[in-house]
Design a protein around this motif. Structure first.
Motif, PDB file in Angstrom:
ATOM      1  N   ILE A   1      46.988 -18.646 110.796  1.00 35.72           N
ATOM      2  CA  ILE A   1      47.144 -18.417 109.450  1.00 35.72           C
ATOM      3  C   ILE A   1      46.047 -17.304 109.076  1.00 35.72           C
ATOM      4  CG2 ILE A   1      45.829 -19.724 107.394  1.00 35.72           C
ATOM      5  CD1 ILE A   1      46.482 -22.404 108.565  1.00 35.72           C
ATOM      6  N   VAL A   2      44.976 -17.086 109.862  1.00 31.44           N
ATOM      7  CA  VAL A   2      44.044 -15.943 109.327  1.00 31.44           C
ATOM      8  C   VAL A   2      44.654 -14.668 109.559  1.00 31.44           C
ATOM      9  CG1 VAL A   2      41.751 -14.940 110.080  1.00 31.44           C
ATOM     10  CG2 VAL A   2      42.034 -17.513 109.842  1.00 31.44           C
ATOM     11  N   PRO A   3      45.370 -14.382 110.905  1.00 33.13           N
ATOM     12  CA  PRO A   3      46.055 -13.028 110.872  1.00 33.13           C
ATOM     13  C   PRO A   3      46.907 -12.729 109.631  1.00 33.13           C
ATOM     14  CG  PRO A   3      45.780 -13.992 112.932  1.00 33.13           C
ATOM     15  CD  PRO A   3      45.295 -15.170 111.896  1.00 33.13           C
ATOM     16  N   LEU A   4      47.751 -13.750 109.689  1.00 37.15           N
ATOM     17  CA  LEU A   4      48.668 -13.442 108.375  1.00 37.15           C
ATOM     18  C   LEU A   4      48.195 -13.221 106.980  1.00 37.15           C
ATOM     19  CD1 LEU A   4      51.277 -16.169 109.326  1.00 37.15           C
ATOM     20  CD2 LEU A   4      51.615 -13.701 109.430  1.00 37.15           C
ATOM     21  N   LEU A   5      47.040 -13.852 106.878  1.00 35.93           N
ATOM     22  CA  LEU A   5      46.687 -13.623 105.445  1.00 35.93           C
ATOM     23  C   LEU A   5      45.506 -12.232 105.555  1.00 35.93           C
ATOM     24  CD1 LEU A   5      45.438 -17.003 103.909  1.00 35.93           C
ATOM     25  CD2 LEU A   5      46.798 -14.992 102.787  1.00 35.93           C
ATOM     26  N   ALA A   6      44.918 -12.025 106.682  1.00 32.85           N
ATOM     27  CA  ALA A   6      44.061 -10.802 106.772  1.00 32.85           C
ATOM     28  C   ALA A   6      44.865  -9.689 106.713  1.00 32.85           C
ATOM     29  CB  ALA A   6      43.495 -10.900 107.891  1.00 32.85           C
ATOM     30  N   ARG A   7      46.206  -9.541 107.341  1.00 35.19           N
ATOM     31  CA  ARG A   7      47.091  -8.608 107.343  1.00 35.19           C
ATOM     32  C   ARG A   7      47.431  -8.355 105.855  1.00 35.19           C
ATOM     33  NH1 ARG A   7      52.910  -7.783 110.156  1.00 35.19           N
ATOM     34  NH2 ARG A   7      52.837  -5.791 110.129  1.00 35.19           N
ATOM     35  N   ARG A   8      47.741  -9.267 105.027  1.00 38.00           N
ATOM     36  CA  ARG A   8      48.338  -9.319 103.626  1.00 38.00           C
ATOM     37  C   ARG A   8      47.003  -8.567 102.801  1.00 38.00           C
ATOM     38  NH1 ARG A   8      48.098  -7.890  99.573  1.00 38.00           N
ATOM     39  NH2 ARG A   8      49.032  -8.635  97.742  1.00 38.00           N
ATOM     40  N   LEU A   9      45.873  -9.093 103.114  1.00 37.29           N
ATOM     41  CA  LEU A   9      44.678  -8.573 102.317  1.00 37.29           C
ATOM     42  C   LEU A   9      44.388  -7.382 102.652  1.00 37.29           C
ATOM     43  CD1 LEU A   9      42.591 -11.855 102.484  1.00 37.29           C
ATOM     44  CD2 LEU A   9      43.552 -11.046 100.533  1.00 37.29           C
ATOM     45  N   SER A  10      44.809  -6.526 103.975  1.00 36.66           N
ATOM     46  CA  SER A  10      44.516  -5.267 104.187  1.00 36.66           C
ATOM     47  C   SER A  10      45.309  -4.282 103.556  1.00 36.66           C
ATOM     48  CB  SER A  10      44.573  -4.983 105.897  1.00 36.66           C
ATOM     49  OG  SER A  10      46.017  -5.120 106.253  1.00 36.66           O
ATOM     50  N   HIS A  11      46.369  -4.802 102.780  1.00 41.41           N
ATOM     51  CA  HIS A  11      47.465  -3.743 102.338  1.00 41.41           C
ATOM     52  C   HIS A  11      47.272  -3.768 100.922  1.00 41.41           C
ATOM     53  CE1 HIS A  11      49.527  -4.003 106.105  1.00 41.41           C
ATOM     54  NE2 HIS A  11      50.168  -2.925 105.801  1.00 41.41           N
ATOM     55  N   GLY A  12      46.174  -4.209 100.143  1.00 42.79           N
ATOM     56  CA  GLY A  12      45.871  -3.822  98.931  1.00 42.79           C
ATOM     57  C   GLY A  12      46.670  -4.437  97.812  1.00 42.79           C
ATOM     58  N   GLN A  13      46.981  -4.020  96.818  1.00 41.82           N
ATOM     59  CA  GLN A  13      47.767  -4.453  95.685  1.00 41.82           C
ATOM     60  C   GLN A  13      47.485  -5.845  95.446  1.00 41.82           C
ATOM     61  OE1 GLN A  13      51.653  -4.147  97.159  1.00 41.82           O
ATOM     62  NE2 GLN A  13      51.761  -1.989  97.472  1.00 41.82           N
ATOM     63  N   ARG A  14      46.317  -6.187  95.109  1.00 41.95           N
ATOM     64  CA  ARG A  14      45.866  -7.335  94.639  1.00 41.95           C
ATOM     65  C   ARG A  14      46.774  -8.268  93.798  1.00 41.95           C
ATOM     66  NH1 ARG A  14      40.208  -6.115  96.222  1.00 41.95           N
ATOM     67  NH2 ARG A  14      40.132  -3.829  96.400  1.00 41.95           N
TER      68      ARG A  14
END
Length: 156
Positions: free
Chosen positions: A143-156
């Motif tokens: 779970i953590v890597p998938l969400l962290a990767r998404r969060l690293s791509h901006g576009q909140r």
């Protein structure tokens, strides 16, 4: 020159669409998908350890004896606790200066803290305690890597 069948091309297109969704989709949706993936992997891990003979009986604080962890119990637990992680990710996406880093540091710390629960579970076999602790790490590793990767791509 590369020759590929329509089926291979369709699979590649679907794969790119999924990758795009995981990078740019709504944080809450990526969180739900990550939680479901984590729950499935964690339940599969629990089923494998159950098949290997690890007793799936644990007791909570204050209990006088261990109770059986039902099939599907790991799945449900991961989904339940993932809601807090999804809320955290959505909030960080909106208000944090570095949401991916903040999310990763926070969730790794919380995962480490969660290992205390299985370690002190009364009336629970050591093998079960190890599986319970490992299941926390398995779920977080999905779970953590998938969400962290998404969060690293901006576009909140």
């Amino acid at each position: 020159m590369s020759v590929s069948t329509p089926q291979i091309q369709a699979t590649r297109t679907e794969s790119r669409s999924t990758a795009r969704l995981l990078l740019t989709g709504p944080v809450w949706l990526v969180g739900v998908l990550a939680a479901l993936a984590g729950a499935v992997v964690t339940e599969a891990f629990a089923l494998a350890t159950r098949a290997a003979g690890v007793p799936m009986e644990a007791a909570g604080p204050g209990a006088t004896e261990a109770a059986e962890i039902p099939v599907g119990g790991f799945f449900g637990g991961v989904v339940f606790w993932s809601v807090a992680g999804i809320v955290l990710a959505v909030a960080l996406a909106r208000w944090a200066e570095r949401p991916a880093r903040t999310f990763t540091v926070t969730t790794v710390a919380l995962t480490a803290l969660s290992l205390a629960g299985p370690a002190v579970a009364p009336h629970t076999a050591t093998s079960t305690q190890i599986v319970l602790a490992a299941s926390h790490v398995v779920a977080a590793a999905v779970i953590v890597p998938l969400l962290a990767r998404r969060l690293s791509h901006g576009q909140r």
